[in-house]
Design a protein around this motif. Structure first.
Motif, PDB file in Angstrom:
ATOM      1  N   ARG A   1     -11.629  34.589  28.706  1.00  0.00           N
ATOM      2  CA  ARG A   1     -10.495  33.713  28.371  1.00  0.00           C
ATOM      3  C   ARG A   1      -9.320  34.516  27.827  1.00  0.00           C
ATOM      4  NH1 ARG A   1     -11.167  28.019  27.955  1.00  0.00           N
ATOM      5  NH2 ARG A   1     -13.161  27.436  28.824  1.00  0.00           N
ATOM      6  N   LEU A   2      -9.588  35.522  27.035  1.00  0.00           N
ATOM      7  CA  LEU A   2      -8.503  36.379  26.547  1.00  0.00           C
ATOM      8  C   LEU A   2      -7.812  37.063  27.714  1.00  0.00           C
ATOM      9  CD1 LEU A   2      -9.874  38.210  23.365  1.00  0.00           C
ATOM     10  CD2 LEU A   2      -8.119  36.440  23.487  1.00  0.00           C
ATOM     11  N   LEU A   3      -8.611  37.636  28.597  1.00  0.00           N
ATOM     12  CA  LEU A   3      -8.026  38.313  29.757  1.00  0.00           C
ATOM     13  C   LEU A   3      -7.225  37.342  30.607  1.00  0.00           C
ATOM     14  CD1 LEU A   3     -10.977  40.596  30.905  1.00  0.00           C
ATOM     15  CD2 LEU A   3      -8.844  41.322  29.831  1.00  0.00           C
ATOM     16  N   TRP A   4      -7.828  36.208  30.921  1.00  0.00           N
ATOM     17  CA  TRP A   4      -7.188  35.239  31.803  1.00  0.00           C
ATOM     18  C   TRP A   4      -5.905  34.695  31.191  1.00  0.00           C
ATOM     19  CZ3 TRP A   4      -7.011  34.250  36.639  1.00  0.00           C
ATOM     20  CH2 TRP A   4      -6.529  33.046  37.108  1.00  0.00           C
ATOM     21  N   ASP A   5      -5.975  34.252  29.948  1.00  0.00           N
ATOM     22  CA  ASP A   5      -4.816  33.653  29.308  1.00  0.00           C
ATOM     23  C   ASP A   5      -3.692  34.670  29.126  1.00  0.00           C
ATOM     24  OD1 ASP A   5      -3.375  31.520  28.118  1.00  0.00           O
ATOM     25  OD2 ASP A   5      -3.889  32.280  26.137  1.00  0.00           O
TER      26      ASP A   5
ATOM     27  N   VAL B   1      -2.678  44.905  15.020  1.00  0.00           N
ATOM     28  CA  VAL B   1      -2.359  44.725  16.446  1.00  0.00           C
ATOM     29  C   VAL B   1      -3.547  45.208  17.274  1.00  0.00           C
ATOM     30  CG1 VAL B   1      -0.860  45.377  18.360  1.00  0.00           C
ATOM     31  CG2 VAL B   1       0.123  44.986  16.094  1.00  0.00           C
ATOM     32  N   VAL B   2      -4.118  44.288  18.037  1.00  0.00           N
ATOM     33  CA  VAL B   2      -5.178  44.625  18.981  1.00  0.00           C
ATOM     34  C   VAL B   2      -4.492  44.792  20.326  1.00  0.00           C
ATOM     35  CG1 VAL B   2      -7.272  43.828  20.111  1.00  0.00           C
ATOM     36  CG2 VAL B   2      -6.890  43.310  17.677  1.00  0.00           C
ATOM     37  N   LEU B   3      -4.573  45.991  20.863  1.00  0.00           N
ATOM     38  CA  LEU B   3      -3.895  46.295  22.121  1.00  0.00           C
ATOM     39  C   LEU B   3      -4.935  46.467  23.214  1.00  0.00           C
ATOM     40  CD1 LEU B   3      -1.211  46.810  23.532  1.00  0.00           C
ATOM     41  CD2 LEU B   3      -1.376  49.205  22.826  1.00  0.00           C
ATOM     42  N   ILE B   4      -4.899  45.556  24.183  1.00  0.00           N
ATOM     43  CA  ILE B   4      -5.801  45.619  25.333  1.00  0.00           C
ATOM     44  C   ILE B   4      -5.052  46.352  26.437  1.00  0.00           C
ATOM     45  CG2 ILE B   4      -7.124  44.279  27.005  1.00  0.00           C
ATOM     46  CD1 ILE B   4      -7.302  42.039  24.856  1.00  0.00           C
ATOM     47  N   LYS B   5      -5.507  47.564  26.731  1.00  0.00           N
ATOM     48  CA  LYS B   5      -4.846  48.429  27.707  1.00  0.00           C
ATOM     49  C   LYS B   5      -5.656  48.411  28.997  1.00  0.00           C
ATOM     50  CE  LYS B   5      -3.216  51.473  24.055  1.00  0.00           C
ATOM     51  NZ  LYS B   5      -3.168  52.858  23.550  1.00  0.00           N
ATOM     52  N   ILE B   6      -5.040  47.894  30.041  1.00  0.00           N
ATOM     53  CA  ILE B   6      -5.754  47.722  31.313  1.00  0.00           C
ATOM     54  C   ILE B   6      -5.203  48.674  32.363  1.00  0.00           C
ATOM     55  CG2 ILE B   6      -6.309  46.101  33.162  1.00  0.00           C
ATOM     56  CD1 ILE B   6      -6.151  43.867  31.066  1.00  0.00           C
ATOM     57  N   ASN B   7      -6.092  49.516  32.869  1.00  0.00           N
ATOM     58  CA  ASN B   7      -5.755  50.386  33.988  1.00  0.00           C
ATOM     59  C   ASN B   7      -5.829  49.518  35.244  1.00  0.00           C
ATOM     60  OD1 ASN B   7      -5.711  52.166  36.139  1.00  0.00           O
ATOM     61  ND2 ASN B   7      -7.119  53.637  35.213  1.00  0.00           N
TER      62      ASN B   7
ATOM     63  N   ILE C   1      -0.871  37.159  21.998  1.00  0.00           N
ATOM     64  CA  ILE C   1      -1.633  36.078  21.395  1.00  0.00           C
ATOM     65  C   ILE C   1      -1.795  36.374  19.906  1.00  0.00           C
ATOM     66  CG2 ILE C   1      -3.842  34.851  21.434  1.00  0.00           C
ATOM     67  CD1 ILE C   1      -4.175  35.951  24.345  1.00  0.00           C
ATOM     68  N   GLN C   2      -1.680  35.361  19.089  1.00  0.00           N
ATOM     69  CA  GLN C   2      -1.875  35.506  17.648  1.00  0.00           C
ATOM     70  C   GLN C   2      -3.213  34.904  17.257  1.00  0.00           C
ATOM     71  OE1 GLN C   2       0.569  37.029  15.721  1.00  0.00           O
ATOM     72  NE2 GLN C   2      -0.858  37.008  14.003  1.00  0.00           N
ATOM     73  N   TYR C   3      -3.983  35.627  16.464  1.00  0.00           N
ATOM     74  CA  TYR C   3      -5.254  35.120  15.941  1.00  0.00           C
ATOM     75  C   TYR C   3      -5.319  35.505  14.466  1.00  0.00           C
ATOM     76  CZ  TYR C   3     -10.232  34.310  15.294  1.00  0.00           C
ATOM     77  OH  TYR C   3     -11.433  33.855  14.831  1.00  0.00           O
ATOM     78  N   PHE C   4      -5.076  34.526  13.597  1.00  0.00           N
ATOM     79  CA  PHE C   4      -4.956  34.751  12.159  1.00  0.00           C
ATOM     80  C   PHE C   4      -3.986  35.902  11.919  1.00  0.00           C
ATOM     81  CE2 PHE C   4      -9.086  32.551  12.433  1.00  0.00           C
ATOM     82  CZ  PHE C   4      -8.807  31.467  11.624  1.00  0.00           C
ATOM     83  N   GLN C   5      -4.447  36.981  11.326  1.00  0.00           N
ATOM     84  CA  GLN C   5      -3.552  38.105  11.017  1.00  0.00           C
ATOM     85  C   GLN C   5      -3.478  39.134  12.146  1.00  0.00           C
ATOM     86  OE1 GLN C   5      -1.782  37.558   8.336  1.00  0.00           O
ATOM     87  NE2 GLN C   5      -3.099  35.798   7.919  1.00  0.00           N
ATOM     88  N   ASN C   6      -4.144  38.853  13.245  1.00  0.00           N
ATOM     89  CA  ASN C   6      -4.182  39.814  14.354  1.00  0.00           C
ATOM     90  C   ASN C   6      -3.296  39.353  15.503  1.00  0.00           C
ATOM     91  OD1 ASN C   6      -6.354  41.739  13.489  1.00  0.00           O
ATOM     92  ND2 ASN C   6      -7.477  39.816  13.351  1.00  0.00           N
ATOM     93  N   ARG C   7      -2.538  40.283  16.015  1.00  0.00           N
ATOM     94  CA  ARG C   7      -1.722  40.042  17.203  1.00  0.00           C
ATOM     95  C   ARG C   7      -2.402  40.772  18.357  1.00  0.00           C
ATOM     96  NH1 ARG C   7       3.784  38.825  18.358  1.00  0.00           N
ATOM     97  NH2 ARG C   7       4.468  39.871  20.248  1.00  0.00           N
TER      98      ARG C   7
END
Length: 170
Positions: free
Chosen positions: A47-51, A94-100, A66-72
């Motif tokens: 869901r995180l990936l899709w959204d 900051v949670v950074l999802i880095k997609i190759n 996306i914001q989740y409490f104190q995490n972006r």
């Protein structure tokens, strides 16, 4: 790739937008497909990936933060050899999802191939596929009430009176 993922997910479950009573929900379709066919951590966050990816790219032209409490949560894409893995980092909230993108392509391709193997041996999956594909194939959009689309089609029909073929861009 998001369109391909949405299509193969709909075919896998037999649930499309055009099939009445199918309970079509693209997010749920993708979640089920990703949970089944994606490897390791990727199948735990469908869901995180899709959204973030599809809703961001399709509607914002940029991956959606996306914001989740104190995490972006943010997404970034890069193109490198598929041996460079996609990964997640966290720094200062900051949670950074880095997609190759190349790796993601290969993961999706492998997921589709694994689905194809199951499809050849599972009658229920074959029924889902056939029902879903027929609903897509048989769907016809009526543009009669759409003035702009009707005007464009009238133009094409008028041009085709002169010849059976019309070069579209030359």
């Amino acid at each position: 790739m998001c369109t391909g993922l949405e299509l193969v997910s709909a075919l896998y479950l037999g649930k499309t937008k055009y099939r009445s009573g199918s309970g079509y929900n693209a997010t749920e379709n993708v979640e089920t497909f990703v949970n089944r066919f994606f490897p390791t951590h990727g199948n735990k966050i469908p869901r995180l990936l899709w959204d973030g990816v599809t809703n961001g790219i399709d509607h914002l032209f940029n991956p959606k933060p996306i914001q989740y409490f104190q995490n972006r949560i943010q997404f970034t894409f890069y193109v490198q050899d598929s041996s460079v893995p996609s990964h997640v980092t966290k720094s200062q909230g900051v949670v950074l999802i880095k997609i190759n993108s190349i790796e993601f392509y290969h993961v999706l391709k492998q997921a589709i191939n694994n689905y194809k193997i199951e499809l050849t041996n599972d009658v229920e999956l074959q029924c889902h596929f056939i029902d879903a594909w027929q609903s897509i194939e048989n769907h016809i959009e009526d543009i009669t009430s759409d003035k702009k689309a009707s005007t464009e089609l009238e133009y094409l029909l008028k041009e085709l009176k002169h010849s059976d073929t019309l070069n579209l861009f030359k």
